[in-house]
Scaffold this motif. Structure first.
Motif, short mmCIF file in Angstrom:
data_model
loop_
_atom_site.label_atom_id
_atom_site.label_comp_id
_atom_site.label_asym_id
_atom_site.label_seq_id
_atom_site.Cartn_x
_atom_site.Cartn_y
_atom_site.Cartn_z
N ASP A 1 0.86 -1.19 0.00
CA ASP A 1 0.00 0.00 0.00
C ASP A 1 0.90 1.24 0.00
O ASP A 1 1.22 1.79 1.05
N GLU A 2 1.33 1.64 -1.22
CA GLU A 2 2.29 2.75 -1.32
C GLU A 2 1.72 4.06 -0.77
O GLU A 2 2.45 4.85 -0.20
N GLY B 1 13.39 0.89 -7.98
CA GLY B 1 13.61 2.07 -8.82
C GLY B 1 13.70 3.37 -8.04
O GLY B 1 14.20 3.43 -6.91
N ASN B 2 13.16 4.43 -8.66
CA ASN B 2 13.26 5.77 -8.07
C ASN B 2 12.54 5.88 -6.74
O ASN B 2 12.97 6.58 -5.84
N ALA C 1 5.79 17.21 -11.65
CA ALA C 1 4.62 16.44 -12.06
C ALA C 1 4.71 16.01 -13.52
O ALA C 1 4.30 14.91 -13.88
N SER C 2 5.29 16.88 -14.37
CA SER C 2 5.33 16.50 -15.79
C SER C 2 6.53 15.61 -16.10
O SER C 2 6.61 15.02 -17.17
N ASP C 3 7.48 15.49 -15.15
CA ASP C 3 8.68 14.71 -15.43
C ASP C 3 8.73 13.36 -14.74
O ASP C 3 9.63 12.58 -14.98
N THR C 4 7.80 13.12 -13.81
CA THR C 4 7.85 11.88 -13.04
C THR C 4 6.47 11.24 -13.07
O THR C 4 5.53 11.82 -13.61
N ASP D 1 3.81 6.58 -7.81
CA ASP D 1 4.01 6.87 -6.38
C ASP D 1 5.21 7.77 -6.17
O ASP D 1 5.24 8.59 -5.26
N TYR D 2 6.20 7.59 -7.04
CA TYR D 2 7.41 8.43 -6.97
C TYR D 2 7.01 9.90 -7.12
O TYR D 2 7.42 10.76 -6.33
N ARG D 3 6.16 10.20 -8.10
CA ARG D 3 5.70 11.57 -8.30
C ARG D 3 4.90 12.04 -7.07
O ARG D 3 5.08 13.15 -6.58
N ARG D 4 4.02 11.16 -6.59
CA ARG D 4 3.16 11.54 -5.47
C ARG D 4 3.98 11.89 -4.23
O ARG D 4 3.71 12.87 -3.53
N LEU D 5 5.01 11.08 -3.96
CA LEU D 5 5.83 11.32 -2.78
C LEU D 5 6.67 12.60 -2.96
O LEU D 5 6.77 13.42 -2.04
N LEU D 6 7.25 12.79 -4.13
CA LEU D 6 8.03 14.02 -4.38
C LEU D 6 7.14 15.25 -4.18
O LEU D 6 7.54 16.22 -3.52
#
Length: 449
Positions: A165-166, A206-207, A432-435, A438-443
């Motif tokens: 559950d990320e 990954g990221n 947001a446009s580059d990732t 979940d990686y985007r959400r956390l960043l």
């Protein structure tokens, strides 16, 4: 003035995280000595601009000429950020607001301990504020009503059974300070007899894995780990060495040197010597002494003399006397260097950054310019690094993760403000446009979008 090849295209691939076989080098909870009042200020308290306004800087690059051609839009409106009303400021490089670096941007929250407007009392050496007053600078604050055991339980549930559950992991990790994350790590081991980091590594990849692991490292350890990683194996990631060693405060650097020795059993200075050479090696060795003058008052007479010496060591002669640049840029305080840059542009009719570009090349040029940019406006330096980590094809995720995580409790608020001002878009929009995923959400949760 464009930034030739900044940052370089493509970084070496990111090797195993942490180095294979060294997973145990994550300091077990409680073993890593935390200096009190941690982390130290990233900013090193800038003195407020003199009320008379600085004399206009003659040779600063014209608005619009600063980020690399073809890339970023011109700086907004030409007038330097926070320039005194009568003066010209440095149009080419945005100026930090004229405030002490303790209190940070709008709104001016009362700082714990009742220092109005974040004014730091003189007993904190080098303007280093006690931890809480940085709250106005970072996007991550310690969570109220924090309960390490409850958080450990949420993380355990998120990783138990099929799938992960990320979202639950993101919610916990992004809204806790680094210190609180260390407590969650300790609570997890106490409650379940398992290592939280190992569990997270097995669930993520990954990221997203790199970002989560970075968030769970104590800040000093993360810097030391990043330096080790940059010099390990074939090739060296010089940009990482520059970004960490040329921007940190004395206290941060000394703690990183100690941590590097205790965690990896290696001498940072020796590793730098064996991985770099020439004037660049000397600059980095100077940096890892953590011995820069941190007196915040500016000696204008000395600034004038230093400007003269730099001119005679570079533009004013055939060839370049590199050791003179190294001596002045490695020893003077950041406010003092800022005054030297102003004196230099009045005297030489060209700014010191562009003189460095003309006199130096390669990594020594990047290192010297990084120091000067930190003296002018440290958040603008990081904003620029973030922009180039995402500009063009592909994303340099390691740089993106490293800067977002390492500045998240220091000055990410100011970095976001500078980013918008320099590139006419928000940091969040670009992330947001580059990732993705979940990686985007956390960043975005860390950046506070």
């Amino acid at each position: 003035m464009s930034y030739p090849g900044y940052p370089p295209t493509g970084y070496p691939p990111f090797p195993g995280y942490p180095p294979a076989g060294q997973e145990s080098s994550f300091p077990p909870p409680g073993q890593y000595p935390y200096p009190s009042g941690f982390p130290p200020m990233g900013g090193g308290a800038y003195p407020p601009a003199p009320s008379g306004g600085y004399p206009g800087a003659g040779g600063y690059p014209a608005p619009g000429s600063y980020p690399a051609p073809g890339g970023a839009p011109a700086y907004p409106g030409g007038q330097g950020f926070g320039a005194p009303p009568g003066g010209t400021g440095f149009p080419g490089y945005p100026q930090p607001p004229s405030q002490t670096y303790g209190g940070g941007g709008p709104p001016q929250l009362p700082v714990p301990g009742g220092f109005p407007g974040g004014q730091v009392p003189s007993q904190y050496p080098g303007g280093q504020t006690p931890y809480p007053s940085q709250g106005t600078q970072g996007t991550i604050r310690p969570a109220a009503n924090f309960d390490a055991m409850r958080d450990a339980e949420i993380l355990r549930k998120a990783m138990k059974g099929f799938g992960t559950d990320e979202q639950a992991i993101v919610d916990v990790v992004a809204s806790r300070s680094n210190d609180q994350r260390q407590k969650i790590k300790a609570a997890f081991k106490t409650m379940y007899g398992k290592d939280l980091i190992k569990d997270l590594k097995s669930e993520l990849s990954g990221n997203m894995e790199e970002l989560i692991l970075a968030l769970f490292m104590p800040p000093t350890y993360y810097d030391a780990w990043s330096l080790r990683n940059a010099m390990q194996g074939a090739g060296t990631q010089e940009r990482v060495l520059i970004e960490i060693l040329c921007t940190r405060t004395n206290q941060e650097i000394r703690e990183v040197v100690r941590c590097y020795q205790s965690e990896f059993g290696r001498d940072l200075e020796k590793d730098i010597r064996s991985d770099t050479s020439g004037h660049f090696e000397r600059l980095l060795v100077s940096m890892c002494q953590g011995n820069r003058d941190e007196n915040q008052s500016v000696n204008h007479q000395m600034a004038q003399e230093d400007a003269q010496r730099l001119y005679q060591a570079g533009e004013g002669r055939l060839g370049t006397d590199e050791s003179c640049f190294n001596m002045i840029l490695a020893t003077r305080s950041f406010p003092q260097l800022k005054a030297t840059m102003e004196a230099y542009s009045r005297m030489a009719n060209r700014d010191l950054l562009s003189s460095v570009s003309r006199e130096f090349s390669g990594y020594i040029e990047s290192g010297l310019k990084t120091i000067l940019q930190c003296a002018l406006n440290r958040p603008a330096f990081f904003a620029e690094r973030l922009y180039y980590s995402m500009k063009g094809a592909g994303t340099d995720d390691s740089t993106l993760v490293r800067i977002v995580v390492s500045r998240s409790e220091i000055d990410l608020v100011q970095i976001k403000q500078m980013f918008t001002q320099m590139y006419q878009k928000t940091l969040g929009t670009m992330i947001a446009s580059d990732t993705s995923g979940d990686y985007r959400r956390l960043l975005l949760a860390i950046v506070g979008q």
